[in-house]
Design an enzyme around this catalytic site. Structure first.
Site, PDB file in Angstrom:
ATOM      1  N   ASP A  64     -17.485  66.634  39.759  1.00 39.77           N
ATOM      2  CA  ASP A  64     -17.394  67.329  38.477  1.00 39.77           C
ATOM      3  C   ASP A  64     -18.339  66.661  37.471  1.00 39.77           C
ATOM      4  O   ASP A  64     -18.318  65.436  37.316  1.00 39.77           O
ATOM      5  CB  ASP A  64     -15.936  67.217  37.989  1.00 39.77           C
ATOM      6  CG  ASP A  64     -15.645  68.064  36.779  1.00 39.77           C
ATOM      7  OD1 ASP A  64     -16.296  69.106  36.596  1.00 39.77           O
ATOM      8  OD2 ASP A  64     -14.736  67.691  35.998  1.00 39.77           O
ATOM      9  N   GLY A  99     -13.323  73.695  31.010  1.00 38.00           N
ATOM     10  CA  GLY A  99     -12.501  73.631  29.797  1.00 38.00           C
ATOM     11  C   GLY A  99     -11.444  74.709  29.737  1.00 38.00           C
ATOM     12  O   GLY A  99     -11.211  75.309  28.693  1.00 38.00           O
ATOM     13  N   GLY A 106     -10.742  69.177  26.917  1.00 35.56           N
ATOM     14  CA  GLY A 106      -9.723  68.432  26.190  1.00 35.56           C
ATOM     15  C   GLY A 106      -8.537  69.282  25.758  1.00 35.56           C
ATOM     16  O   GLY A 106      -8.435  70.464  26.100  1.00 35.56           O
ATOM     17  N   ILE A 145      -9.472  72.876  35.639  1.00 29.70           N
ATOM     18  CA  ILE A 145      -8.278  72.442  34.914  1.00 29.70           C
ATOM     19  C   ILE A 145      -8.072  70.944  35.096  1.00 29.70           C
ATOM     20  O   ILE A 145      -7.921  70.471  36.229  1.00 29.70           O
ATOM     21  CB  ILE A 145      -7.040  73.222  35.423  1.00 29.70           C
ATOM     22  CG1 ILE A 145      -7.219  74.717  35.110  1.00 29.70           C
ATOM     23  CG2 ILE A 145      -5.752  72.677  34.801  1.00 29.70           C
ATOM     24  CD1 ILE A 145      -6.207  75.631  35.762  1.00 29.70           C
ATOM     25  N   GLU A 178     -25.217  74.178  35.241  1.00 30.76           N
ATOM     26  CA  GLU A 178     -24.609  74.627  33.975  1.00 30.76           C
ATOM     27  C   GLU A 178     -25.685  74.999  32.960  1.00 30.76           C
ATOM     28  O   GLU A 178     -26.662  74.299  32.775  1.00 30.76           O
ATOM     29  CB  GLU A 178     -23.694  73.541  33.383  1.00 30.76           C
ATOM     30  CG  GLU A 178     -23.094  73.972  32.034  1.00 30.76           C
ATOM     31  CD  GLU A 178     -21.927  73.103  31.542  1.00 30.76           C
ATOM     32  OE1 GLU A 178     -21.303  72.404  32.352  1.00 30.76           O
ATOM     33  OE2 GLU A 178     -21.653  73.146  30.331  1.00 30.76           O
TER      34      GLU A 178
HETATM   35  P1  13P Z   1      -9.888  70.976  30.512  1.00 33.62           P
HETATM   36  O1  13P Z   1     -10.085  69.789  29.629  1.00 33.62           O
HETATM   37  O2  13P Z   1      -9.697  72.221  29.696  1.00 33.62           O
HETATM   38  O3  13P Z   1      -8.800  70.774  31.496  1.00 33.62           O
HETATM   39  O4  13P Z   1     -11.250  71.197  31.342  1.00 33.62           O
HETATM   40  C1  13P Z   1     -11.474  70.481  32.528  1.00 33.62           C
HETATM   41  C2  13P Z   1     -12.869  70.645  33.044  1.00 33.62           C
HETATM   42  O5  13P Z   1     -13.642  71.490  32.631  1.00 33.62           O
HETATM   43  C3  13P Z   1     -13.291  69.727  34.103  1.00 33.62           C
HETATM   44  O6  13P Z   1     -14.638  69.876  34.409  1.00 33.62           O
HETATM   45  O1  G3H Z   2     -14.544  67.858  32.085  1.00 36.66           O
HETATM   46  C1  G3H Z   2     -14.136  66.708  32.174  1.00 36.66           C
HETATM   47  C2  G3H Z   2     -12.946  66.404  32.998  1.00 36.66           C
HETATM   48  O2  G3H Z   2     -11.770  66.643  32.261  1.00 36.66           O
HETATM   49  C3  G3H Z   2     -13.019  65.000  33.510  1.00 36.66           C
HETATM   50  O3  G3H Z   2     -12.677  64.103  32.525  1.00 36.66           O
HETATM   51  O4  G3H Z   2     -14.582  62.533  32.640  1.00 36.66           O
HETATM   52  O5  G3H Z   2     -12.408  61.834  31.585  1.00 36.66           O
HETATM   53  O6  G3H Z   2     -12.577  62.141  34.075  1.00 36.66           O
HETATM   54  P1  G3H Z   2     -13.098  62.541  32.708  1.00 36.66           P
HETATM   55 ZN    ZN Z   3     -15.835  70.470  32.713  1.00 35.68          ZN
END
Ligand code: 13P
Ligand code: G3H
Ligand code: ZN
Length: 311
Positions: free
Chosen positions: A82, A214, A181, A257, A134
């Protein structure tokens, strides 16, 4: 079953009008909660690991936890990076057992984003790994990157076709009003997503899988429990689930999520420790957090994503 890429998952999800949940994993209890829910509901699932998760839990531990989940649950699973920040991190995950990576060049200008994404795609495809790119910028916080709401930028439909063709990416994350967030909208602000932009994007790249980052809904049930147990989450607000359900029936094939999982886990832990301040066995509170994660993921699969029974 071995780990799979998201290629076939997305093809089926696009045609079937549902989406695959991409849930962030950071420890054993989160992996277990997510995969037990997906396993029982016969849902395909994407487990995603951020740079922060790799720093916290270590690459090998996370890979082995996901491999263990595969032994326990007979469903298709993807292990995805991610927000890959650079080529080296993507390469390390591609070489280290991941079946999918995201290269997040959204902070770069268009040409630089294309060059970096293309470099990752060439390396990944050679090894049978798929890539998410992205275009557009989401507001919020992720690892060291903080994007202020005013600086967030919707994806420009005019750019997507060129980006997809020149990079060779397998899926595209877009910005249509979601953000990372637990504080996605200002108090009093009405949550809204730009479905008109999504529609324009879909016209430019029909059949191409779109990703929504997000996308936590910030369950008020867990916010309330955290508030009642010493937390401060006043004004936490997420994306309404009916909007996500609508997105899942469209070209959106992957819905990310993380914050919802954090809230579910933390609500469980806080509740146990408040009710029994003398508790000191980590299993006592972590198992409640894990049960909350499982319940949350089951709810998302059935009520939001529509991926139950699609494994
Ligand atoms: P949220 O903060 O809405 O859960 O988004 C998570 C996300 O986009 C991880 O890449
Ligand atoms: O989009 C971000 C994800 O919520 C991951 O969060 O980088 O704090 O692990 P993190
Ligand atoms: Zn993300």
């Amino acid at each position: 079953m071995a780990l799979v890429t998201s290629k076939e998952m997305f093809e089926k999800a696009y045609k079937g009008g549902y989406a695959i949940g991409a849930f962030n994993v950071n420890n054993m209890e989160i992996v277990q909660g997510i995969t037990e829910a997906a396993g029982e509901l016969k849902s395909p699932v994407i487990l995603q690991v951020s740079k922060g998760a790799r720093n916290y839990a270590n690459h090998n531990y996370l890979v082995k936890l996901v491999e263990a989940a595969l032994l326990e649950n007979d469903i298709p699973m993807v292990l995805h990076l991610d927000h890959g920040p650079d080529f080296e991190t993507c390469k390390s995950c591609i070489d280290g057992g991941f079946t999918s990576v995201m290269i997040d060049g959204s902070h770069l200008d268009f040409e630089e984003n294309i060059a970096l994404t293309k470099k990752v795609v060439e390396y990944a495809h050679d090894k049978g790994v798929v890539v998410e790119g992205e275009l557009g910028k989401l507001a919020g916080v992720e690892d060291d990157v903080k994007v202020a709401a005013d600086d967030a930028m919707y994806t420009q439909p005019d750019e997507v076709e060129e980006f997809v063709n020149r990079t060779g990416v397998d899926s595209l994350a877009i910005a249509i009003g979601t953000s990372h967030g637990a504080f996605k909208f200002k108090p009093g602000q009405k949550p809204q997503l730009r479905f008109d932009i999504l529609e324009e994007i879909t016209k430019r790249i029909p059949g191409f899988p779109i990703v929504l980052h997000g996308a936590s809904s910030v369950s008020q049930e867990y916010v309330k429990i955290i508030q009642e147990n010493g937390g401060n989450l006043a004004d936490a607000i997420g994306i309404p689930e009916d909007m996500l359900r609508k997105a899942a029936t469209s070209a959106v094939c992957k819905i990310n999520i993380d914050s919802d999982l954090r809230l579910a886990m933390t609500a469980g832990v806080r509740q146990v420790l408040t009710q029994n301040p003398a508790a000191f066995d980590p299993r006592e509170y972590l198992k409640v957090g894990r049960a909350n994660v499982k319940a949350l993921v089951a709810h998302k699969i059935k009520e939001v994503l529509g991926s139950d029974g699609k494994a």
